[in-house]
Design an enzyme around this catalytic site. Structure first.
Site, PDB file in Angstrom:
ATOM      1  N   PRO A   8      13.116  21.817 -88.040  1.00 13.55           N
ATOM      2  CA  PRO A   8      12.688  22.722 -87.101  1.00 13.55           C
ATOM      3  C   PRO A   8      11.892  22.141 -85.708  1.00 13.55           C
ATOM      4  CG  PRO A   8      11.785  23.187 -89.205  1.00 13.55           C
ATOM      5  CD  PRO A   8      12.816  22.193 -89.361  1.00 13.55           C
ATOM      6  N   ASN A   9      11.940  22.524 -84.848  1.00  9.81           N
ATOM      7  CA  ASN A   9      11.311  22.107 -83.498  1.00  9.81           C
ATOM      8  C   ASN A   9      11.663  20.810 -83.029  1.00  9.81           C
ATOM      9  OD1 ASN A   9       9.952  24.773 -83.224  1.00  9.81           O
ATOM     10  ND2 ASN A   9       8.734  24.094 -85.014  1.00  9.81           N
ATOM     11  N   ARG A  16       6.990  18.790 -74.994  1.00  7.69           N
ATOM     12  CA  ARG A  16       5.864  18.989 -75.372  1.00  7.69           C
ATOM     13  C   ARG A  16       5.288  17.873 -76.303  1.00  7.69           C
ATOM     14  NH1 ARG A  16       5.858  24.125 -78.171  1.00  7.69           N
ATOM     15  NH2 ARG A  16       4.102  23.523 -78.870  1.00  7.69           N
ATOM     16  N   TYR A  21       4.509  12.835 -80.436  1.00  7.83           N
ATOM     17  CA  TYR A  21       5.914  12.789 -80.632  1.00  7.83           C
ATOM     18  C   TYR A  21       6.578  11.713 -79.597  1.00  7.83           C
ATOM     19  CZ  TYR A  21       4.877  16.385 -83.848  1.00  7.83           C
ATOM     20  OH  TYR A  21       4.528  17.375 -84.784  1.00  7.83           O
ATOM     21  N   ASN A  75      14.694  14.067 -91.198  1.00  5.81           N
ATOM     22  CA  ASN A  75      13.274  14.714 -90.915  1.00  5.81           C
ATOM     23  C   ASN A  75      13.189  15.937 -91.136  1.00  5.81           C
ATOM     24  OD1 ASN A  75      11.020  15.278 -89.538  1.00  5.81           O
ATOM     25  ND2 ASN A  75      11.257  13.807 -87.759  1.00  5.81           N
ATOM     26  N   ALA A  78       8.313  20.398 -90.403  1.00  7.96           N
ATOM     27  CA  ALA A  78       7.353  21.171 -91.053  1.00  7.96           C
ATOM     28  C   ALA A  78       7.912  21.579 -92.708  1.00  7.96           C
ATOM     29  CB  ALA A  78       6.786  22.445 -90.356  1.00  7.96           C
ATOM     30  N   GLU A  99      13.616  10.110 -96.210  1.00  5.46           N
ATOM     31  CA  GLU A  99      13.012  11.058 -95.377  1.00  5.46           C
ATOM     32  C   GLU A  99      12.029  10.102 -94.299  1.00  5.46           C
ATOM     33  OE1 GLU A  99      10.805  14.145 -97.373  1.00  5.46           O
ATOM     34  OE2 GLU A  99       9.122  13.972 -96.034  1.00  5.46           O
ATOM     35  N   HIS A 101       9.134  10.570 -90.594  1.00  5.46           N
ATOM     36  CA  HIS A 101       8.449  11.482 -89.821  1.00  5.46           C
ATOM     37  C   HIS A 101       8.169  10.446 -88.798  1.00  5.46           C
ATOM     38  CE1 HIS A 101       8.133  14.826 -92.556  1.00  5.46           C
ATOM     39  NE2 HIS A 101       8.249  13.862 -93.435  1.00  5.46           N
ATOM     40  N   ARG A 108      -2.865  12.955 -89.749  1.00  7.41           N
ATOM     41  CA  ARG A 108      -3.135  14.311 -89.010  1.00  7.41           C
ATOM     42  C   ARG A 108      -3.755  15.499 -90.154  1.00  7.41           C
ATOM     43  NH1 ARG A 108       2.496  15.775 -86.386  1.00  7.41           N
ATOM     44  NH2 ARG A 108       1.147  17.319 -85.458  1.00  7.41           N
TER      45      ARG A 108
HETATM   46  O1  CA2 Z   1       6.274  13.601 -87.402  1.00  3.19           O
HETATM   47  C1  CA2 Z   1       7.250  14.193 -87.688  1.00  3.19           C
HETATM   48  O2  CA2 Z   1       8.336  13.995 -87.464  1.00  3.19           O
HETATM   49  C2  CA2 Z   1       7.001  15.856 -88.103  1.00  3.19           C
HETATM   50  O3  CA2 Z   1       8.297  15.870 -89.136  1.00  3.19           O
HETATM   51  C3  CA2 Z   1       7.302  16.608 -86.931  1.00  3.19           C
HETATM   52  C4  CA2 Z   1       7.072  18.028 -87.321  1.00  3.19           C
HETATM   53  C5  CA2 Z   1       5.762  18.589 -87.841  1.00  3.19           C
HETATM   54  O4  CA2 Z   1       5.837  19.740 -88.553  1.00  3.19           O
HETATM   55  C6  CA2 Z   1       5.591  17.350 -89.128  1.00  3.19           C
HETATM   56  O5  CA2 Z   1       4.658  17.573 -89.920  1.00  3.19           O
HETATM   57  C7  CA2 Z   1       5.823  15.986 -88.814  1.00  3.19           C
HETATM   58  C8  CA2 Z   1       7.075  18.853 -85.941  1.00  3.19           C
HETATM   59  C9  CA2 Z   1       8.037  18.606 -85.116  1.00  3.19           C
HETATM   60  C10 CA2 Z   1       7.788  19.491 -83.741  1.00  3.19           C
HETATM   61  O6  CA2 Z   1       8.275  19.083 -82.684  1.00  3.19           O
HETATM   62  C11 CA2 Z   1       7.646  19.065 -81.521  1.00  3.19           C
HETATM   63  C12 CA2 Z   1       8.233  18.374 -80.549  1.00  3.19           C
HETATM   64  C13 CA2 Z   1       7.683  18.796 -79.280  1.00  3.19           C
HETATM   65  C14 CA2 Z   1       6.968  19.827 -78.902  1.00  3.19           C
HETATM   66  C15 CA2 Z   1       6.533  20.454 -80.020  1.00  3.19           C
HETATM   67  C16 CA2 Z   1       6.887  20.115 -81.222  1.00  3.19           C
END
Ligand code: CA2
Length: 142
Positions: A8-9, A16, A21, A75, A78, A99, A101, A108
């Site tokens: 997700p996301n 953003r 990221y 990946n 969340a 896995e 990230h 974090r």
């Molecule tokens: O660090 C990672 O790859 C995560 O899996 C990314 C997830 C986060 O919930 C994990 O704790 C760590 C979130 C991805 C959200 O990605 C976004 C990208 C651009 C703008 C907003 C969110």
């Protein structure tokens, strides 16, 4: 064949939070990865991105029981922090899963420190950005 699953996301990458990221989109990362995978002598890659837990479980099952798939990089986003369904799916397939990230989840918020899915994986890489995906693929092919 290698399976790459993003949760997700992650479809919002590059739009953003570039300080966490990076500024590349998921499509940019996937195209970069295709070249890296080809350089390792493996041409087939199946990419799945989903914001839905059930779709991710189904993707793990389909890739994990596809005899052409040598390994899966996931990946879980969340979902890593709380999805027992995704952990169970990883544990139930015969192919190895690694896995990844992008960010260092241990640097974090505390709720990101624990991954419930990583324990069912062959290994876990975090904090190395897109390089983590390539290293995960390399480990699965070696
Ligand atoms: O660090 C990672 O790859 C995560 O899996 C990314 C997830 C986060 O919930 C994990 O704790 C760590 C979130 C991805 C959200 O990605 C976004 C990208 C651009 C703008 C907003 C969110």
């Amino acid at each position: 064949m290698i399976g790459i699953i993003n949760g997700p996301n992650l479809n919002l990458l590059g739009k953003r939070e570039p300080e966490i990221y990076g500024s590349e989109s998921l499509e940019d990362i996937n195209n970069w990865l295709l070249d890296r995978v080809a350089a390792l002598g493996e041409s087939g890659v199946i990419f799945v991105q989903s914001n839905s837990e059930g779709e991710i479980v189904t993707a793990i099952q389909e890739m994990g029981y596809n005899p052409a798939v040598r390994g899966i990089v996931i990946n879980p986003g969340a979902y890593a922090h709380y999805s027992i369904a995704i952990r169970d799916a990883i544990a139930s397939v015969p192919v190895p899963v690694v896995e990844v990230h992008l960010s260092n989840i241990h640097a974090r918020e505390e709720f990101r420190h624990r991954s419930v899915t990583a324990g069912a994986c062959r290994g876990m890489i975090c904090g190395l950005g897109k390089l983590g995906y390539a290293l995960a693929v390399e480990s699965l092919l070696s």
